[in-house]
Design an enzyme around this catalytic site. Structure first.
Site, PDB file in Angstrom:
ATOM      1  CE  LYS A 194      13.644  -0.721  16.191  1.00 20.20           C
ATOM      2  NZ  LYS A 194      12.973  -1.143  17.423  1.00 20.20           N
ATOM      3  CE  LYS A 247      16.675  -3.185  16.940  1.00 14.97           C
ATOM      4  NZ  LYS A 247      15.578  -3.046  17.828  1.00 14.97           N
TER       5      LYS A 247
HETATM    6  C1  PBG Z   1      10.903  -3.075  19.869  1.00 13.67           C
HETATM    7  C2  PBG Z   1      12.166  -3.691  19.393  1.00 13.67           C
HETATM    8  C3  PBG Z   1      12.419  -4.497  18.273  1.00 13.67           C
HETATM    9  C4  PBG Z   1      13.744  -4.922  18.371  1.00 13.67           C
HETATM   10  C5  PBG Z   1      14.258  -4.352  19.516  1.00 13.67           C
HETATM   11  N1  PBG Z   1      13.289  -3.589  20.125  1.00 13.67           N
HETATM   12  C6  PBG Z   1      11.507  -4.955  17.207  1.00 13.67           C
HETATM   13  C7  PBG Z   1      11.000  -4.025  16.198  1.00 13.67           C
HETATM   14  O1  PBG Z   1      11.283  -2.828  16.198  1.00 13.67           O
HETATM   15  O2  PBG Z   1      10.221  -4.505  15.377  1.00 13.67           O
HETATM   16  C8  PBG Z   1      14.447  -5.851  17.413  1.00 13.67           C
HETATM   17  C9  PBG Z   1      15.577  -6.632  18.005  1.00 13.67           C
HETATM   18  C10 PBG Z   1      16.010  -7.797  17.202  1.00 13.67           C
HETATM   19  O3  PBG Z   1      15.593  -8.012  16.054  1.00 13.67           O
HETATM   20  O4  PBG Z   1      16.838  -8.548  17.739  1.00 13.67           O
HETATM   21  N2  PBG Z   1      10.450  -1.999  19.136  1.00 13.67           N
END
Ligand code: PBG
Length: 322
Positions: A194, A247
């Site tokens: 991520k 992601k």
């Molecule tokens: C929580 C999380 C996030 C997303 C998924 N889980 C936000 C972040 O990390 O700031 C993003 C999902 C999206 O943008 O659709 N940590």
């Protein structure tokens, strides 16, 4: 080459990559109250839903043949310890109990996002220690909260728990907490790769989780680093991850492809909020054809190596796929 492109029938016969509603996961944003269906400005067609409305939405998803739901919660109150994330009466836990008792939803895999940023008063994905202008997201106290959160999701009925925080050692801590709680059979879908991405912008409106100070760069990965992503995946698998989530998706298709070459585990990709919003912005202006662009974006993610896709387009794409 053109001989095999002459009709849709021939093209269909030689098509290498296909999409399927059962491999699409739809995210839901749960909020307190009843009868609440609050539109999210930057994400057309996406809403904050109270539990009763979420059940209706889920029934629609089941009828469309989607593979599952990914649940996020907006708690009534936030605090430094993210109490709303791990309390058995929390919003995701409450929703899970309702969703799991509805037999019409049996075909949907209920996946809970495990993170605390929606539940902390400061919006970071863990416990924060502040010293003047400097702040630190403390690793081990934070993963203890994540483990507690995952166990309470499993108790409430989650089929799969999906940690998205990117702190070190969370998968091992969650595995241990699940096993101790009698949930040896609950799989972990780790957001192993991520990146710290500007494409999460609209989500932070949807989940009310923007950090109040600083950014997430001390825990989410630098977008420049593919080798580091492979190390993150290796570690999460060693700690007990059963599946992986990559992601964002479209800006990181190379990372997805590389991971697909190296690892044999089931792997999904998350087409995140900003990917959805930017396409919608172009649809609204008439600059891109909605249906074709949406399907092409999903196909690219599938072709790069995703077995399944978390996407805000899930319902629309399932309708196209029939
Ligand atoms: C929580 C999380 C996030 C997303 C998924 N889980 C936000 C972040 O990390 O700031 C993003 C999902 C999206 O943008 O659709 N940590």
């Amino acid at each position: 080459m053109r001989r095999l492109r002459r009709s849709e029938a021939i093209r269909s016969l030689v098509r290498e990559t296909r999409l399927h509603p059962g491999a699409l996961i739809y995210p839901l944003f749960l909020c307190p109250g009843e009868g609440v269906r609050k539109a999210i400005g930057s994400m057309p067609g996406v809403f904050n839903l109270s539990v009763d409305e979420a059940v209706k939405e889920a029934e629609q998803c089941a009828e469309l043949g989607l593979g599952g739901l990914l649940l996020f919660g907006l708690p009534a109150e936030k605090d430094e310890q993210a109490t709303g994330a791990w309390a058995d009466g929390g919003i995701v836990q409450t929703a899970l109990r309702e969703l799991k008792k509805n037999r019409r939803l049996d075909s949907l895999v209920m996946i809970s996002d495990v993170c605390v940023c929606e539940y902390t008063s400061h919006g970071h994905c863990g416990v924060v220690k502040r010293d003047g202008d400097h702040f630190e997201v403390e690793n081990d106290p934070s993963i203890a909260l994540l483990a507690k959160t995952a166990a309470s999701h499993a108790r409430a009925g989650a089929d799969i728990v999906a940690p998205s925080d990117m702190l070190d050692g969370r998968v091992a801590a969650i595995r241990e907490a699940l096993d101790e709680g009698g949930f040896e059979q609950t799989p972990i879908l780790s957001y192993a790769s991520k990146f710290s991405s500007a494409f999460y912008g609209p989500f932070r409106e949807a989940a009310d989780s923007a950090p109040q100070f600083g950014d997430r760069k001390s825990y989410q990965m630098d977008g420049a680093n593919l080798r580091e992503a492979m190390r993150e995946i290796e570690l999460d698998l060693a700690e007990g991850a059963d599946m992986l989530l990559m992601k964002p998706a479209m800006p990181y298709l190379d990372v997805l492809h590389e991971a697909r070459q190296r690892f044999e585990v089931p792997m999904g990709a998350y087409q995140v909020s900003g990917e959805y919003s930017m396409l919608h912005a172009a649809f609204e202006r008439g600059w891109l054809e909605p249906e074709r662009t949406m399907m092409e974006s999903l196909l690219s993610i599938r072709r790069a190596g995703a077995d399944f896709i978390v996407t805000y387009f899930a319902k629309d794409a399932a309708r196209v796929l029939g």
